[in-house]
Design an enzyme around this catalytic site. Structure first.
Site, PDB file in Angstrom:
ATOM      1  N   TYR A  78       0.853  -1.199   0.000  1.00  0.00           N
ATOM      2  CA  TYR A  78       0.000   0.000   0.000  1.00  0.00           C
ATOM      3  C   TYR A  78       0.888   1.249   0.000  1.00  0.00           C
ATOM      4  CZ  TYR A  78      -2.929   3.709   1.939  1.00  0.00           C
ATOM      5  OH  TYR A  78      -3.566   4.907   2.158  1.00  0.00           O
TER       6      TYR A  78
HETATM    7  N1  LIG Z   1      -8.505   7.083   6.286  1.00  0.00           N
HETATM    8  C1  LIG Z   1      -7.199   7.142   6.541  1.00  0.00           C
HETATM    9  O1  LIG Z   1      -6.765   7.031   7.685  1.00  0.00           O
HETATM   10  C2  LIG Z   1      -6.224   7.352   5.417  1.00  0.00           C
HETATM   11  C3  LIG Z   1      -4.863   7.464   5.727  1.00  0.00           C
HETATM   12  C4  LIG Z   1      -3.953   7.678   4.709  1.00  0.00           C
HETATM   13  C5  LIG Z   1      -4.385   7.790   3.405  1.00  0.00           C
HETATM   14  N2  LIG Z   1      -5.702   7.650   3.107  1.00  0.00           N
HETATM   15  C6  LIG Z   1      -6.131   7.777   1.714  1.00  0.00           C
HETATM   16  O2  LIG Z   1      -7.199   8.693   1.662  1.00  0.00           O
HETATM   17  C7  LIG Z   1      -8.111   8.308   0.633  1.00  0.00           C
HETATM   18  C8  LIG Z   1      -9.497   8.168   1.203  1.00  0.00           C
HETATM   19  O3  LIG Z   1      -9.463   7.182   2.223  1.00  0.00           O
HETATM   20  P1  LIG Z   1     -10.754   6.696   2.995  1.00  0.00           P
HETATM   21  O4  LIG Z   1     -10.348   6.401   4.363  1.00  0.00           O
HETATM   22  O5  LIG Z   1     -11.871   7.615   2.739  1.00  0.00           O
HETATM   23  O6  LIG Z   1     -10.994   5.306   2.254  1.00  0.00           O
HETATM   24  P2  LIG Z   1     -12.336   4.670   1.679  1.00  0.00           P
HETATM   25  O7  LIG Z   1     -11.988   3.286   1.289  1.00  0.00           O
HETATM   26  O8  LIG Z   1     -13.435   4.882   2.634  1.00  0.00           O
HETATM   27  O9  LIG Z   1     -12.617   5.539   0.391  1.00  0.00           O
HETATM   28  C9  LIG Z   1     -12.087   5.250  -0.877  1.00  0.00           C
HETATM   29  C10 LIG Z   1     -13.253   5.144  -1.845  1.00  0.00           C
HETATM   30  O10 LIG Z   1     -12.712   4.951  -3.138  1.00  0.00           O
HETATM   31  C11 LIG Z   1     -13.511   4.013  -3.815  1.00  0.00           C
HETATM   32  N3  LIG Z   1     -12.654   3.373  -4.821  1.00  0.00           N
HETATM   33  C12 LIG Z   1     -11.621   2.532  -4.613  1.00  0.00           C
HETATM   34  N4  LIG Z   1     -11.083   2.165  -5.775  1.00  0.00           N
HETATM   35  C13 LIG Z   1     -11.792   2.798  -6.747  1.00  0.00           C
HETATM   36  C14 LIG Z   1     -11.729   2.805  -8.161  1.00  0.00           C
HETATM   37  N5  LIG Z   1     -10.828   2.075  -8.803  1.00  0.00           N
HETATM   38  N6  LIG Z   1     -12.616   3.562  -8.843  1.00  0.00           N
HETATM   39  C15 LIG Z   1     -13.556   4.293  -8.186  1.00  0.00           C
HETATM   40  N7  LIG Z   1     -13.665   4.303  -6.848  1.00  0.00           N
HETATM   41  C16 LIG Z   1     -12.799   3.561  -6.142  1.00  0.00           C
HETATM   42  C17 LIG Z   1     -13.995   3.051  -2.767  1.00  0.00           C
HETATM   43  O11 LIG Z   1     -15.203   2.424  -3.141  1.00  0.00           O
HETATM   44  C18 LIG Z   1     -14.162   3.967  -1.558  1.00  0.00           C
HETATM   45  O12 LIG Z   1     -15.504   4.392  -1.430  1.00  0.00           O
HETATM   46  C19 LIG Z   1      -7.544   7.032   0.032  1.00  0.00           C
HETATM   47  O13 LIG Z   1      -6.769   7.379  -1.087  1.00  0.00           O
HETATM   48  C20 LIG Z   1      -6.651   6.494   1.121  1.00  0.00           C
HETATM   49  O14 LIG Z   1      -5.619   5.690   0.610  1.00  0.00           O
HETATM   50  C21 LIG Z   1      -6.643   7.444   4.096  1.00  0.00           C
END
Ligand SMILES: NC(=O)c1ccc[n+]([C@@H]2O[C@H](COP(=O)([O-])OP(=O)(O)OC[C@H]3O[C@@H](n4cnc5c(N)ncnc54)[C@H](O)[C@@H]3O)[C@@H](O)[C@H]2O)c1
Length: 481
Positions: A276
């Site tokens: 990741y």
């Molecule tokens: N939540 C955290 O603590 C955290 C920490 C570091 C980074 N991030 C990053 O922040 C972003 C948002 O995270 P989150 O916690 O809301 O995650 P999440 O999984 O709730 O949201 C990501 C969304 O993207 C959608 N998705 C995934 N692949 C896709 C694709 N190929 N096409 C269209 N939609 C797609 C999923 O259905 C999901 O609803 C992500 O990029 C994640 O890697 C989050």
């Protein structure tokens, strides 16, 4: 049909031995022509032909049988929903799976334009990918609330309960935000969206999240976090005129095995501890290339363990809350500390990054840039790491129940011992200042959690919202609640 020549061979017992060794005795008898009658000879020929036909058919179908058994065996180590997610992500990257055909027509185009149109003077127009996700939902609500145009896109994959994503979608719909059910790898649809609406910004949050799941389904990380990122950058660089500025989610995980603390954007990020993290780091390198070649304005945000209402069920604070209520054991990593960052603080950081992004300088028509465009990366954390054991103690207090804890040494399969953000760059450039303590933030989370899962009498064994709809809110849900 059996290949020609096989019927002749059937008359010769010696050759038939090769195809039907189980009937070798019969064959030899048939070949001799002395021990069998004319009728049994005919019966024998029919049997041999049928056997050959079966062997031939089996050979034709063997590859598909083989691949099916591969899928079945791989489901033993991962959930059915995870498999669904894995397949749908990979399949949806093929052009034939484009939603551009489904999403079309003058009425649909008008709906897209209406969604993207800001409701205030000077408002921005934002395409939010991953809008049905945790951070995407909160950011979309906040953008809409201040009068910006917002259009969401999400593929609603089943990495975690899609009913929660649909509930977030319903919440956004109630505020007038539309989410298209589509994949970021759908280049045709992205090109069409940029054609139809003049997005000034893209908030790109869609990704395959989760550190440990990367060992189960590595290809989903490549499909969404690398190929999907390129797909979004390509569309913005080559199909949008003028090009939008893009703010996208990187991750604190890029610091990997870095031990200098607090983590600063200037520290090393070339030692990821998980796939990741490696895909997020790859994303930062890809962003550099698209900024350099096409003049895209690109801002990467390194989020630090974001938590809060409407959160992600795969994250520790959420799964621990479920387990505590259900009376199930939880496994804690000894000495692990996290810079837990409340969602509202992160949303303010995302909006600050959008507002200060600066213009892209390239042109989809000429393929050239007129000068350098901004390329930025920021930590969005809370600046105060807390032991995970302390997080559990707060949850126990809020839920009124003791956890059944099992403390183990952290395995080296993706997690890092601690995270700690230095946010001085974000503070300097757009006034980012996290203000929510873990106690206050978890109280908001638990309020939502109890309400969403209807836990007034606290029973959660297999907590699912009744009829998969959001629970009736006690208070209005806003991005700042
Ligand atoms: N939540 C955290 O603590 C955290 C920490 C570091 C980074 N991030 C990053 O922040 C972003 C948002 O995270 P989150 O916690 O809301 O995650 P999440 O999984 O709730 O949201 C990501 C969304 O993207 C959608 N998705 C995934 N692949 C896709 C694709 N190929 N096409 C269209 N939609 C797609 C999923 O259905 C999901 O609803 C992500 O990029 C994640 O890697 C989050």
């Amino acid at each position: 049909m059996p290949p020609s020549g096989i019927t002749d061979a059937a008359a010769k017992g010696v050759k038939l031995d090769r195809y039907a060794s189980g009937g070798a005795l019969l064959l030899r008898r048939a070949a001799s022509g002395k021990l069998v009658s004319a009728s049994s000879h005919l019966l024998f020929r029919a049997t041999v032909l049928a056997t050959l036909a079966l062997v031939f058919l089996f050979t034709l179908h063997y590859p598909s049988l083989l691949s099916r058994s591969f899928h079945l065996s791989s489901t033993t180590s991962s959930s059915a929903s995870a498999q669904h997610s894995h397949r749908s992500l990979l399949m949806s990257s093929s052009p034939s799976a484009s939603a551009a055909g489904t999403y079309s027509g003058a009425k649909w185009e008008e709906e897209i334009r209406r969604g993207a149109r800001p409701a205030r003077d000077g408002g921005i127009s934002v395409l939010v990918t991953g809008a049905a996700g945790f951070v995407g939902t909160h950011c979309s609500l906040a953008l809409k609330a201040r009068g910006d145009g917002v259009l969401g896109l999400d593929n609603f994959n089943a990495y975690y309960d899609p009913a929660l994503k649909r509930a977030r979608q319903a919440l956004l719909a109630s505020r007038g935000v539309l989410i298209l059910d589509a994949d970021i790898n759908d280049a045709l649809l992205l090109a069409k969206l940029f054609d139809v609406a003049a997005f000034t910004h893209v908030l790109h949050l869609a990704a395959q999240a989760g550190v440990r799941y990367a060992m189960e389904a590595p290809q989903t990380y490549v499909a969404s976090n690398v190929a999907g990122l390129v797909s979004v950058f390509e569309a913005a660089a080559k199909h949008a005129d003028p090009q939008p500025a893009i703010v996208w989610a990187s991750s604190s995980s890029v610091y990997g095995l870095n031990t200098d603390a607090p983590f600063s954007e200037d520290h090393r990020t070339d030692r990821p501890a998980s796939l990741y993290a490696a895909t997020k780091k790859a994303g930062e390198a890809i962003a550099h290339a698209y900024n350099h070649i096409y003049g895209l304005s690109l801002t990467g945000l390194r989020f630090f363990t974001v938590y809060g209402p409407w959160g992600r069920p795969d994250m520790a604070y959420f799964s621990f809350a479920r387990a505590i209520v259900a009376g199930e054991p939880i496994t804690l990593f000894a000495d692990a500390r996290r810079d837990f960052t409340y969602i509202d603080d992160v949303v303010r950081g995302c909006l600050g990054a959008l507002d200060t992004a600066g213009r892209s300088t390239g042109s989809a028509r000429t393929g050239k840039k007129t000068g350098p465009a901004p390329l930025r990366v920021y930590n969005l954390g809370n600046t105060s790491p807390v032991p995970v054991t302390r997080m559990v103690a707060i949850l126990e207090k809020l839920l009124g129940k003791k956890a059944n804890k099992r403390v183990v040494t952290m395995p080296s399969n993706g997690d890092v011992p601690f995270t700690h953000a230095n946010v001085s760059h974000a503070a300097h450039d757009f006034g980012y200042r996290p203000t929510t303590s873990l106690e206050a933030g978890l109280r908001h989370f638990v309020d939502w959690f109890v309400d969403y899962y209807k836990l007034d009498d606290v029973k959660i064994a297999n907590a699912k919202p009744a009829d998969n709809k959001p629970a009736k809110k006690k208070k209005k849900m806003t991005a700042s609640s």
